[in-house]
Write a protein that holds these residues in place. Structure first.
Motif, PDB file in Angstrom:
ATOM      1  N   GLU A  18       0.819  -1.222   0.000  1.00 22.48           N
ATOM      2  CA  GLU A  18       0.000   0.000   0.000  1.00 22.48           C
ATOM      3  C   GLU A  18       0.850   1.268   0.000  1.00 22.48           C
ATOM      4  O   GLU A  18       0.482   2.265  -0.629  1.00 22.48           O
ATOM      5  CB  GLU A  18      -0.948   0.012   1.212  1.00 22.48           C
ATOM      6  CG  GLU A  18      -2.120  -0.936   1.082  1.00 22.48           C
ATOM      7  CD  GLU A  18      -3.009  -0.637  -0.131  1.00 22.48           C
ATOM      8  OE1 GLU A  18      -3.287   0.543  -0.421  1.00 22.48           O
ATOM      9  OE2 GLU A  18      -3.424  -1.600  -0.801  1.00 22.48           O
ATOM     10  N   ILE A  21       2.056   1.830  -3.490  1.00 20.15           N
ATOM     11  CA  ILE A  21       0.937   2.304  -4.322  1.00 20.15           C
ATOM     12  C   ILE A  21       0.739   3.803  -4.092  1.00 20.15           C
ATOM     13  O   ILE A  21       0.606   4.580  -5.046  1.00 20.15           O
ATOM     14  CB  ILE A  21      -0.361   1.515  -4.012  1.00 20.15           C
ATOM     15  CG1 ILE A  21      -0.209   0.055  -4.460  1.00 20.15           C
ATOM     16  CG2 ILE A  21      -1.567   2.173  -4.689  1.00 20.15           C
ATOM     17  CD1 ILE A  21      -1.296  -0.878  -3.953  1.00 20.15           C
ATOM     18  N   MET A  22       0.738   4.211  -2.827  1.00 20.60           N
ATOM     19  CA  MET A  22       0.575   5.638  -2.510  1.00 20.60           C
ATOM     20  C   MET A  22       1.735   6.458  -3.076  1.00 20.60           C
ATOM     21  O   MET A  22       1.538   7.579  -3.556  1.00 20.60           O
ATOM     22  CB  MET A  22       0.462   5.851  -0.991  1.00 20.60           C
ATOM     23  CG  MET A  22      -0.809   5.280  -0.386  1.00 20.60           C
ATOM     24  SD  MET A  22      -2.345   5.784  -1.215  1.00 20.60           S
ATOM     25  CE  MET A  22      -2.321   7.540  -0.911  1.00 20.60           C
ATOM     26  N   VAL A  24       3.498   5.814  -5.788  1.00 15.26           N
ATOM     27  CA  VAL A  24       3.298   5.950  -7.237  1.00 15.26           C
ATOM     28  C   VAL A  24       2.244   7.022  -7.509  1.00 15.26           C
ATOM     29  O   VAL A  24       2.447   7.903  -8.349  1.00 15.26           O
ATOM     30  CB  VAL A  24       2.911   4.598  -7.884  1.00 15.26           C
ATOM     31  CG1 VAL A  24       2.464   4.796  -9.336  1.00 15.26           C
ATOM     32  CG2 VAL A  24       4.074   3.618  -7.813  1.00 15.26           C
ATOM     33  N   LYS A  25       1.138   6.974  -6.775  1.00 12.02           N
ATOM     34  CA  LYS A  25       0.080   7.977  -6.962  1.00 12.02           C
ATOM     35  C   LYS A  25       0.616   9.378  -6.663  1.00 12.02           C
ATOM     36  O   LYS A  25       0.310  10.338  -7.379  1.00 12.02           O
ATOM     37  CB  LYS A  25      -1.123   7.660  -6.079  1.00 12.02           C
ATOM     38  CG  LYS A  25      -1.907   6.445  -6.560  1.00 12.02           C
ATOM     39  CD  LYS A  25      -3.086   6.139  -5.651  1.00 12.02           C
ATOM     40  CE  LYS A  25      -3.887   4.964  -6.185  1.00 12.02           C
ATOM     41  NZ  LYS A  25      -5.020   4.623  -5.311  1.00 12.02           N
ATOM     42  N   ARG A  26       1.421   9.489  -5.621  1.00 13.92           N
ATOM     43  CA  ARG A  26       2.008  10.780  -5.256  1.00 13.92           C
ATOM     44  C   ARG A  26       2.948  11.275  -6.361  1.00 13.92           C
ATOM     45  O   ARG A  26       2.936  12.456  -6.721  1.00 13.92           O
ATOM     46  CB  ARG A  26       2.758  10.644  -3.933  1.00 13.92           C
ATOM     47  CG  ARG A  26       3.372  11.916  -3.440  1.00 13.92           C
ATOM     48  CD  ARG A  26       3.969  11.728  -2.054  1.00 13.92           C
ATOM     49  NE  ARG A  26       4.745  12.892  -1.707  1.00 13.92           N
ATOM     50  CZ  ARG A  26       5.795  12.877  -0.917  1.00 13.92           C
ATOM     51  NH1 ARG A  26       6.174  11.750  -0.349  1.00 13.92           N
ATOM     52  NH2 ARG A  26       6.444  13.970  -0.657  1.00 13.92           N
ATOM     53  N   PHE A  28       2.800  10.488  -9.515  1.00 12.31           N
ATOM     54  CA  PHE A  28       1.963  10.891 -10.653  1.00 12.31           C
ATOM     55  C   PHE A  28       1.445  12.318 -10.419  1.00 12.31           C
ATOM     56  O   PHE A  28       1.494  13.156 -11.313  1.00 12.31           O
ATOM     57  CB  PHE A  28       0.780   9.924 -10.826  1.00 12.31           C
ATOM     58  CG  PHE A  28       1.053   8.763 -11.735  1.00 12.31           C
ATOM     59  CD1 PHE A  28       2.177   7.969 -11.577  1.00 12.31           C
ATOM     60  CD2 PHE A  28       0.176   8.458 -12.762  1.00 12.31           C
ATOM     61  CE1 PHE A  28       2.429   6.895 -12.417  1.00 12.31           C
ATOM     62  CE2 PHE A  28       0.405   7.386 -13.613  1.00 12.31           C
ATOM     63  CZ  PHE A  28       1.544   6.600 -13.437  1.00 12.31           C
ATOM     64  N   LYS A  29       0.954  12.585  -9.206  1.00  9.61           N
ATOM     65  CA  LYS A  29       0.399  13.898  -8.897  1.00  9.61           C
ATOM     66  C   LYS A  29       1.477  14.986  -8.991  1.00  9.61           C
ATOM     67  O   LYS A  29       1.259  16.033  -9.587  1.00  9.61           O
ATOM     68  CB  LYS A  29      -0.228  13.873  -7.504  1.00  9.61           C
ATOM     69  CG  LYS A  29      -1.017  15.103  -7.165  1.00  9.61           C
ATOM     70  CD  LYS A  29      -1.771  14.947  -5.858  1.00  9.61           C
ATOM     71  CE  LYS A  29      -2.582  16.200  -5.601  1.00  9.61           C
ATOM     72  NZ  LYS A  29      -3.471  16.063  -4.476  1.00  9.61           N
ATOM     73  N   HIS A  36      -4.801   7.520 -16.592  1.00 14.52           N
ATOM     74  CA  HIS A  36      -5.645   6.749 -15.684  1.00 14.52           C
ATOM     75  C   HIS A  36      -4.799   5.614 -15.110  1.00 14.52           C
ATOM     76  O   HIS A  36      -4.150   4.890 -15.858  1.00 14.52           O
ATOM     77  CB  HIS A  36      -6.853   6.206 -16.449  1.00 14.52           C
ATOM     78  CG  HIS A  36      -7.812   5.476 -15.589  1.00 14.52           C
ATOM     79  ND1 HIS A  36      -8.562   6.099 -14.619  1.00 14.52           N
ATOM     80  CD2 HIS A  36      -8.141   4.166 -15.532  1.00 14.52           C
ATOM     81  CE1 HIS A  36      -9.317   5.199 -14.009  1.00 14.52           C
ATOM     82  NE2 HIS A  36      -9.071   4.025 -14.539  1.00 14.52           N
ATOM     83  N   LEU A  37      -4.765   5.480 -13.785  1.00 13.98           N
ATOM     84  CA  LEU A  37      -3.958   4.459 -13.122  1.00 13.98           C
ATOM     85  C   LEU A  37      -4.873   3.409 -12.500  1.00 13.98           C
ATOM     86  O   LEU A  37      -5.675   3.710 -11.620  1.00 13.98           O
ATOM     87  CB  LEU A  37      -3.079   5.089 -12.040  1.00 13.98           C
ATOM     88  CG  LEU A  37      -2.104   4.153 -11.332  1.00 13.98           C
ATOM     89  CD1 LEU A  37      -1.013   3.675 -12.289  1.00 13.98           C
ATOM     90  CD2 LEU A  37      -1.475   4.855 -10.125  1.00 13.98           C
ATOM     91  N   VAL A  39      -4.993  -0.267 -10.414  1.00 17.17           N
ATOM     92  CA  VAL A  39      -4.130  -0.984  -9.474  1.00 17.17           C
ATOM     93  C   VAL A  39      -4.627  -2.413  -9.306  1.00 17.17           C
ATOM     94  O   VAL A  39      -5.819  -2.649  -9.103  1.00 17.17           O
ATOM     95  CB  VAL A  39      -4.082  -0.276  -8.100  1.00 17.17           C
ATOM     96  CG1 VAL A  39      -3.210  -1.055  -7.127  1.00 17.17           C
ATOM     97  CG2 VAL A  39      -3.581   1.158  -8.239  1.00 17.17           C
TER      98      VAL A  39
END
Length: 143
Positions: A18, A21-22, A24-26, A28-29, A36-37, A39
């Motif tokens: 997790e 995952i966070m 990677v999202k961070r 991207f932001k 579109h991601l 998971v």
């Protein structure tokens, strides 16, 4: 000649951690990546998602893949997709903690587009994701 804005590619992240995952999202932001991601938490989930296509915005063309996962690890997942005529052209980037030569050799023998070691510092990780974004933005993918 007019250039149209292409629809951003859908990217599949196959990762069971997790925190990763966070991250990677961070990343991207921070890089203003609008792709579109999706998971999946392991290779089994990823294959189900790719093969069913249920509710997908568009089929992923790029996979960010961890190697060390439960149920089906990254190398096993790579073997599966490379044998599947519907999935064998996916561009796969390994993002893993494994610095083992055997894993690198196995991954490259299964035609990965790149092999990125975690953990990078967050700044280096954000930079690595920015480089990936530049790559997949420049590349042309078949429909």
């Amino acid at each position: 000649m007019s250039l149209s804005n292409p629809v951003p590619l859908t990217i599949l992240l196959v990762e069971d951690d997790e925190v990763d995952i966070m991250n990677v999202k961070r990343a991207f932001k921070k890089n203003n990546i609008s792709n579109h991601l999706l998971v999946a938490n392991n290779g089994v989930e990823a294959l189900q998602l790719l093969r069913s296509g249920d509710g997908l915005v568009s089929k992923p063309k790029i996979v960010l893949l961890d190697l060390n996962m439960p149920k089906m690890g990254g190398i096993e997942f790579l073997k599966e997709i490379r044998q599947d005529p519907e999935l064998n052209l996916l561009s796969v980037f390994v993002m893993t903690t494994s610095n083992e030569d055997g894993d690198k050799i196995d991954a490259f023998n299964l035609n990965v587009a790149g092999y990125i070691l975690k953990p990078l510092s967050m700044d280096r990780f954000i930079s690595a994701v920015s480089t990936l974004n530049s790559y997949w933005t420049l590349c042309e993918f078949p429909e």
